[in-house]
Design a protein around this motif. Structure first.
Motif, PDB file in Angstrom:
ATOM      1  N   PRO A  63      -7.687  -3.424  -2.002  1.00 59.14           N
ATOM      2  CA  PRO A  63      -6.810  -2.572  -1.197  1.00 59.14           C
ATOM      3  C   PRO A  63      -5.615  -3.341  -0.629  1.00 59.14           C
ATOM      4  CG  PRO A  63      -9.080  -2.052  -0.712  1.00 59.14           C
ATOM      5  CD  PRO A  63      -9.087  -3.260  -1.605  1.00 59.14           C
ATOM      6  N   ARG A  64      -5.824  -4.579  -0.223  1.00 58.23           N
ATOM      7  CA  ARG A  64      -4.728  -5.375   0.328  1.00 58.23           C
ATOM      8  C   ARG A  64      -3.631  -5.601  -0.713  1.00 58.23           C
ATOM      9  NH1 ARG A  64      -3.138  -6.791   5.465  1.00 58.23           N
ATOM     10  NH2 ARG A  64      -1.758  -8.555   5.358  1.00 58.23           N
ATOM     11  N   GLN A  65      -4.037  -5.892  -1.950  1.00 64.19           N
ATOM     12  CA  GLN A  65      -3.068  -6.098  -3.021  1.00 64.19           C
ATOM     13  C   GLN A  65      -2.247  -4.841  -3.261  1.00 64.19           C
ATOM     14  OE1 GLN A  65      -6.340  -7.650  -5.608  1.00 64.19           O
ATOM     15  NE2 GLN A  65      -4.628  -8.783  -6.527  1.00 64.19           N
ATOM     16  N   ARG A  66      -2.922  -3.707  -3.265  1.00 60.03           N
ATOM     17  CA  ARG A  66      -2.211  -2.438  -3.477  1.00 60.03           C
ATOM     18  C   ARG A  66      -1.276  -2.150  -2.310  1.00 60.03           C
ATOM     19  NH1 ARG A  66       0.942   0.559  -5.958  1.00 60.03           N
ATOM     20  NH2 ARG A  66       0.717   2.769  -5.531  1.00 60.03           N
ATOM     21  N   ALA A  67      -1.712  -2.471  -1.096  1.00 61.94           N
ATOM     22  CA  ALA A  67      -0.858  -2.261   0.077  1.00 61.94           C
ATOM     23  C   ALA A  67       0.408  -3.104  -0.022  1.00 61.94           C
ATOM     24  CB  ALA A  67      -1.626  -2.585   1.352  1.00 61.94           C
ATOM     25  N   VAL A  68       0.300  -4.307  -0.524  1.00 59.95           N
ATOM     26  CA  VAL A  68       1.480  -5.166  -0.701  1.00 59.95           C
ATOM     27  C   VAL A  68       2.450  -4.517  -1.684  1.00 59.95           C
ATOM     28  CG1 VAL A  68       2.274  -7.398  -1.598  1.00 59.95           C
ATOM     29  CG2 VAL A  68       0.323  -7.310  -0.036  1.00 59.95           C
ATOM     30  N   GLU A  69       1.922  -3.934  -2.761  1.00 63.20           N
ATOM     31  CA  GLU A  69       2.775  -3.241  -3.729  1.00 63.20           C
ATOM     32  C   GLU A  69       3.500  -2.063  -3.069  1.00 63.20           C
ATOM     33  OE1 GLU A  69       0.375  -1.984  -7.021  1.00 63.20           O
ATOM     34  OE2 GLU A  69      -0.129  -4.029  -7.612  1.00 63.20           O
ATOM     35  N   VAL A  70       2.746  -1.281  -2.293  1.00 59.60           N
ATOM     36  CA  VAL A  70       3.335  -0.104  -1.624  1.00 59.60           C
ATOM     37  C   VAL A  70       4.383  -0.550  -0.606  1.00 59.60           C
ATOM     38  CG1 VAL A  70       2.832   1.851  -0.098  1.00 59.60           C
ATOM     39  CG2 VAL A  70       1.321   1.355  -2.041  1.00 59.60           C
ATOM     40  N   PHE A  71       4.096  -1.624   0.130  1.00 60.51           N
ATOM     41  CA  PHE A  71       5.028  -2.180   1.113  1.00 60.51           C
ATOM     42  C   PHE A  71       6.349  -2.529   0.435  1.00 60.51           C
ATOM     43  CE2 PHE A  71       6.718  -5.791   3.578  1.00 60.51           C
ATOM     44  CZ  PHE A  71       6.621  -5.324   4.882  1.00 60.51           C
ATOM     45  N   SER A  72       6.250  -3.164  -0.715  1.00 63.03           N
ATOM     46  CA  SER A  72       7.441  -3.567  -1.459  1.00 63.03           C
ATOM     47  C   SER A  72       8.173  -2.360  -2.046  1.00 63.03           C
ATOM     48  CB  SER A  72       7.054  -4.541  -2.567  1.00 63.03           C
ATOM     49  OG  SER A  72       8.166  -4.886  -3.339  1.00 63.03           O
TER      50      SER A  72
END
Length: 166
Positions: A63-72
């Motif tokens: 989930p953290r990795q996906r959140a980083v993608e969404v943040f970007s």
């Protein structure tokens, strides 16, 4: 463990987002974000993703990795005062991730974000989705008020207040 994770994502479609976040909840979340942003120079974005693509689950995307993608992708990092904050909920796993731009993160640190995430996850596990979201947004607004108060400065709304449901 991996098989259980697959099933969570396979059976967590967009219909679950609508079930747990009806229109009235989305309006309440949007109102909480808008009210808070009038008191500080930060920008909040609330994103709920029903599940990951099965290929992402297979690759072990956290989930953290996906959140980083969404943040970007959402350009939360691109605010005037470097005070953008993403609240990301991966509904299939009931996991919350908060990512903050460097300006606010340097003043708040990991522990405060982790505490807010855990409080929200506790509410979500209890089925209190609107309450958990509003309490998390309120806690973040308080941090932003402390570190980035509006103080009569022009306060542009750089990121839309409406939650994003995927």
């Amino acid at each position: 463990m991996q098989i259980a994770r697959y099933f969570k994502h396979i059976f967590s479609g967009p219909w679950r987002v609508r079930r747990f976040f009806p229109k009235s909840s989305l309006k309440a979340i949007e109102a909480a974000i808008a009210a808070g942003e009038r008191t500080h120079l930060g920008e909040l974005l609330f994103v709920v993703e029903s599940s990951l693509d099965i290929g992402d689950v297979w690759r072990g995307i956290a989930p953290r990795q996906r959140a980083v993608e969404v943040f970007s992708q959402s350009r939360v990092w691109d605010t005037e005062h470097n005070s953008g904050v993403l609240i990301y909920l991966l509904l299939a796993e009931r996991r919350v991730e908060i990512l903050a731009d460097r300006g606010i993160h340097a003043k708040v640190g990991n522990a405060a974000w982790a505490d807010i995430c855990r409080d929200m996850e506790t509410r979500f596990r209890a089925g209190e989705f609107e309450r958990g979201a509003i309490e998390g947004i309120t806690a973040i607004n308080q941090l932003l008020q402390r570190h980035f108060p509006a103080r009569n400065r022009e306060n542009l709304n750089e990121i839309a207040d409406a939650p994003i449901m995927r």
